[in-house]
Design an enzyme around this catalytic site. Structure first.
Site, PDB file in Angstrom:
ATOM      1  CG  HIS A  30      -1.536  -1.116   1.397  1.00  0.00           C
ATOM      2  ND1 HIS A  30      -3.678  -1.078   0.721  1.00  0.00           N
ATOM      3  CD2 HIS A  30      -1.631  -2.294   1.546  1.00  0.00           C
ATOM      4  CE1 HIS A  30      -3.988  -1.896   0.994  1.00  0.00           C
ATOM      5  NE2 HIS A  30      -2.961  -2.875   1.445  1.00  0.00           N
ATOM      6  CG  HIS A 265      -5.641   1.462  -0.723  1.00  0.00           C
ATOM      7  ND1 HIS A 265      -5.478   0.936   0.233  1.00  0.00           N
ATOM      8  CD2 HIS A 265      -6.560   2.997  -0.175  1.00  0.00           C
ATOM      9  CE1 HIS A 265      -5.551   1.707   1.421  1.00  0.00           C
ATOM     10  NE2 HIS A 265      -6.755   2.478   1.537  1.00  0.00           N
ATOM     11  CD  GLU A 414     -18.333  -8.635  25.716  1.00  0.00           C
ATOM     12  OE1 GLU A 414     -18.573  -7.637  24.938  1.00  0.00           O
ATOM     13  OE2 GLU A 414     -19.655  -8.600  26.177  1.00  0.00           O
ATOM     14  CG  HIS A 476     -26.180 -16.154  27.551  1.00  0.00           C
ATOM     15  ND1 HIS A 476     -27.327 -15.590  26.297  1.00  0.00           N
ATOM     16  CD2 HIS A 476     -25.732 -15.181  28.682  1.00  0.00           C
ATOM     17  CE1 HIS A 476     -27.818 -14.530  26.861  1.00  0.00           C
ATOM     18  NE2 HIS A 476     -26.772 -14.392  27.885  1.00  0.00           N
TER      19      HIS A 476
HETATM   20  C1  LIG Z   1     -10.141  -4.894  10.309  1.00  0.00           C
HETATM   21  C2  LIG Z   1     -10.358  -5.099   8.889  1.00  0.00           C
HETATM   22  N1  LIG Z   1     -10.649  -5.102   7.729  1.00  0.00           N
HETATM   23  C3  LIG Z   1     -10.313  -5.052   6.113  1.00  0.00           C
HETATM   24  C4  LIG Z   1      -8.879  -4.658   6.577  1.00  0.00           C
HETATM   25  C5  LIG Z   1      -8.365  -4.511   4.603  1.00  0.00           C
HETATM   26  N2  LIG Z   1      -7.972  -3.712   4.881  1.00  0.00           N
HETATM   27  C6  LIG Z   1      -7.096  -2.913   4.648  1.00  0.00           C
HETATM   28  S1  LIG Z   1      -6.862  -1.816   4.804  1.00  0.00           S
HETATM   29  C7  LIG Z   1      -8.181  -1.207   4.031  1.00  0.00           C
HETATM   30  C8  LIG Z   1      -8.302   0.273   3.713  1.00  0.00           C
HETATM   31  C9  LIG Z   1      -7.932   1.201   4.877  1.00  0.00           C
HETATM   32  O1  LIG Z   1      -8.610   2.802   4.302  1.00  0.00           O
HETATM   33  P1  LIG Z   1      -7.735   3.625   5.399  1.00  0.00           P
HETATM   34  O2  LIG Z   1      -7.922   3.186   7.125  1.00  0.00           O
HETATM   35  O3  LIG Z   1      -8.631   4.291   5.208  1.00  0.00           O
HETATM   36  O4  LIG Z   1      -6.345   3.805   5.560  1.00  0.00           O
HETATM   37  P2  LIG Z   1      -5.845   4.526   4.067  1.00  0.00           P
HETATM   38  O5  LIG Z   1      -6.689   5.020   2.603  1.00  0.00           O
HETATM   39  O6  LIG Z   1      -6.034   5.681   4.473  1.00  0.00           O
HETATM   40  O7  LIG Z   1      -4.329   3.603   3.831  1.00  0.00           O
HETATM   41  C10 LIG Z   1      -8.650  -2.448   4.290  1.00  0.00           C
HETATM   42  C11 LIG Z   1     -10.613  -2.527   4.158  1.00  0.00           C
HETATM   43  C12 LIG Z   1      -8.439  -4.980   7.762  1.00  0.00           C
HETATM   44  N3  LIG Z   1      -6.924  -4.515   7.142  1.00  0.00           N
HETATM   45  N4  LIG Z   1      -8.508  -5.003   8.463  1.00  0.00           N
END
Ligand SMILES: Cc1ncc(C[n+]2csc(CCOP(=O)(O)OP(=O)(O)O)c2C)c(N)n1
Length: 669
Positions: A30, A265, A414, A476
């Site tokens: 990224h 990305h 949790e 539960h």
């Molecule tokens: C819990 C989770 N869900 C999905 C992802 C997959 N994922 C990696 S980066 C991203 C998008 C991130 O966007 P943002 O947080 O705005 O980061 P930026 O665009 O600034 O790089 C996703 C959905 C992940 N890493 N963790």
């Protein structure tokens, strides 16, 4: 621009260009995030954070968490530039087999990474645990003139972090606890993978965090180094509330065709675009991994300053040791992961004459017996301390006013509890536990899994471990939870059969430092097994052991865990009345058993005795490994029901009669 400003700008741009090159060379990663967030990273690492690249584990270092772990090159570049054990070649090997520079920052794989991040929201919430730990260490060890622990927790988080639910839980808890040592920079670039965040996310994050009792600032231009610096300085003066600095950035800043776009990305910019980026920042478009001596020397000097700050701290600690030898000794012992002498002698022994006792209740007695000898042991529950029996009666609660407390009220959060435990466990000297019902481990799987990946030791205490909880019904009653936890590598699940096994389960859990331990306890009362008549509960450490053998060579083996052990003991006696010789194996932990040698395993389960019946009030999945293809399992293949536990045990076949019948059927085959 003044000379110094020019150098700083070159430093920021070096991070950007190195990140772009590394992603391009790896052909994956990224690039956008580090390009936009480089100014924040630079200001933090050059002007505020205290760290020693030569001693990454220095106890009073500021903690840094890149919660947006996908932007890991930001961190890798800073580690390399400031002089950690990370080279330019490591950046060139980004995302390759056996390289330190994994696809997301991994704890213990590369120096200077305090926690593994990647699943969004986790790093954010881990920071709360780090912050709790700092406050606790300061409360315990700091003395007038000896500000031993005064570090901050710095986090860079992203839109994705802000959208995740665990962030809300963690932010709410942090605001409540007034963790003013947290300084979080929010990389507010309005872009996530599907495009503009507007398609899914348009709340006012600043207002939300103000409502959580955070101190919130906004920096309108994420390239404005001095604005970022001023905001962090302000955040440091706010010592009561946690700080959020919302920094408006541009993803992939400097890329003419990909800035502000989701296309920056998850994939390289492309060779041509990389050249354009280099041109934009005044770098030679034909060169790769360019770092000028000037920039490198600049960052290395900052790293060396940190080494000096660490040396000054060491001197202060020497003085502290003279004035407070006992406290200093306690800290050194805890910091080297050693347990105080004699703590295990405090583990209680339960007599078979005692009335029936739920293992959760036994656990409460054990915890309270050992807590005074284990100053690092602390934890709490997600609003279920009375039901999980996890309150340390001789100790106070950790609150915004009392940082010495060892009981935590995590609230009904949790997920954040689990994540906070990780931050606590990653702080030397703390043995954290968190409790709820076994069914709600479902709300905690991400941190359990991360603890397992990092091989760190929070202790997860889960009670109400089966249909044996009774009337609360299907929602539960855990069914598939035991096997799902056992399926996570490095997780040690222990389901003790009675009060004495419970005592030993805690012993093993406290001694285990290389992964999370899940302790599983009953709600319902169980007899205390007679250790004169049966094998000693200390055998629990072997995972499975012959609890009661037959006089003659066993015709079959009955295996039980937890509350079902007593049931198989009764079945053994009944079978004997009919002249059938059965061995009873108590099997509290598959993982502990798998660590034993082959000889021991064959002693418990002789290969030639293949008629084996396992009884566990959970999913049968996985048991066939132990019962063989000639064996059978009495287990739950459906959800439970709402009814008193005794009725449910009858309906679902957890009765002596059914176990006897199933055993006889096995022999008749
Ligand atoms: C819990 C989770 N869900 C999905 C992802 C997959 N994922 C990696 S980066 C991203 C998008 C991130 O966007 P943002 O947080 O705005 O980061 P930026 O665009 O600034 O790089 C996703 C959905 C992940 N890493 N963790």
């Amino acid at each position: 621009m003044e000379k110094n400003e020019e150098l700083e700008q070159a430093a920021v741009n070096t991070i950007r260009v190195l990140s772009v090159d590394a992603v391009q060379k790896a052909n994956s990663g990224h690039p956008g995030m580090p390009m936009g967030a480089a100014p924040m990273g630079h200001v933090l690492w050059s002007k505020f954070m205290r760290y020693n690249p030569k001693n990454p584990h220095w106890a009073n270092r500021d903690r840094f968490i890149l919660s947006a772990g996908h932007g890991c090159l930001l961190q890798y570049c800073l580690l390399y530039l400031t002089g950690y054990d990370v080279t330019l070649d490591d950046l060139k090997n980004f995302r390759q087999l056996n390289s330190k520079t994994a696809g997301h920052p991994e704890y213990d794989l590369i120096d200077g990474v305090d926690v593994t991040t990647g699943p969004l929201g986790q790093g954010f919430a881990n920071g709360v645990g780090f912050a709790i730990a700092q406050k606790h260490l300061a409360g315990k060890y700091n003395k007038p003139g000896f500000d031993l622990f005064n570090y901050h927790v710095y986090v860079i988080c992203s839109d994705g972090d802000m959208m995740e639910g665990v962030t809300s839980e963690a932010a709410s808890l942090a605001g409540h606890l007034e963790l003013g040592n947290m300084i979080y920079l929010y990389d507010d670039n309005h872009i996530s993978i599907e495009g503009d965040t507007d398609i899914a996310f348009n709340e006012d994050v600043a207002k939300r965090f103000e409502a959580y009792n955070w101190h919130v600032q906004v920096v309108e231009d994420g390239n404005d180094l001095s604005a970022i610096e001023i905001a962090i300085r302000n955040a440091k003066t706010e010592t009561q509330r946690p700080s959020l600095i919302k920094v408006r950035t541009q993803i992939a800043y400097g890329s003419p065709n990909k800035a502000n776009k989701a296309s920056s990305h998850g994939s390289p910019l492309g060779e041509d675009e990389v050249k354009l980026v280099k041109q934009f920042f005044g770098f030679d478009p034909e060169q790769y991994f360019q770092v000028t001596d000037e920039v490198l020397n600049y960052y290395r000097a900052i790293g060396e300053k940190g080494t000096q700050v660490n040396a000054d701290w060491d001197k202060m600690f020497d003085e502290y040791r003279k004035e407070y030898p006992e406290l200093a000794g306690g800290f050194e012992q805890a910091f080297s992961d050693q347990l105080p002498d004699g703590w295990a002698n405090k583990l209680p022994l339960f007599d078979a004459s005692e009335p029936k006792m739920a293992t959760r209740q036994a656990s409460g007695k054990v915890l309270n017996a050992i807590a005074p000898s284990l100053p690092g042991l602390m934890g709490g529950a997600a609003d279920l301390a009375p039901s999980t029996d996890t309150n340390l009666k001789a100790f106070e609660s950790f609150t915004s006013e009392n940082r010495n407390g060892r009981n935590f009220h995590f609230g009904i959060r949790e997920h954040a509890m689990g994540s906070a435990l990780l931050g606590m466990a990653l702080t030397k000297g703390i043995i954290p536990y968190g409790a709820t019902f076994l069914i709600f481990s479902e709300y905690m799987r991400p941190p359990i899994r991360l603890a397992a990946i990092m091989k760190i030791r929070p202790i997860f205490v889960y009670t109400h471990d089966s249909i044996g909880l009774g009337e609360d019904g299907t929602t539960h009653q855990p069914v598939e939870q035991l096997i799902s936890l056992r399926s996570i590598p490095n997780v040690m699940v222990i389901r003790p059969a009675d009060a004495n096994e419970t005592s030993h389960a805690w012993r093993v859990a406290i001694q285990h430092t290389t992964g999370p331990v899940v302790l599983v306890f009953t709600r319902q009362g169980l007899p205390v097994l007679d250790q004169q008549k049966y094998a000693k509960a200390g055998n629990l450490e072997k995972g499975a052991y012959i609890l009661s053998d037959s006089k003659e060579r066993p015709q079959l083996i009955l295996i039980g865990t937890g509350s079902e052990v007593n049931l198989v003991l009764q079945a053994q006696a009944k079978l004997l009345e009919d002249g059938i010789h059965a061995r009873v194996v108590s099997m509290p932990s598959w993982e502990l058993f798998e660590k034993q040698g082959e000889d021991y395993k064959a002693e418990v389960f002789p290969p030639e005795i293949r008629k084996r019946l396992a009884v566990e009030a959970g999913s049968p999945l996985g048991w066939h490994k132990y019962v063989t293809d000639e064996g059978d399992v009495v287990a739950m293949t459906t959800f439970g029901e709402s009814a008193p536990a005794e009725d449910l045990y009858k309906v679902f076949g957890f009765t002596t009669e059914n176990v006897v019948q199933k055993a006889k059927a096995l022999l008749a085959r």
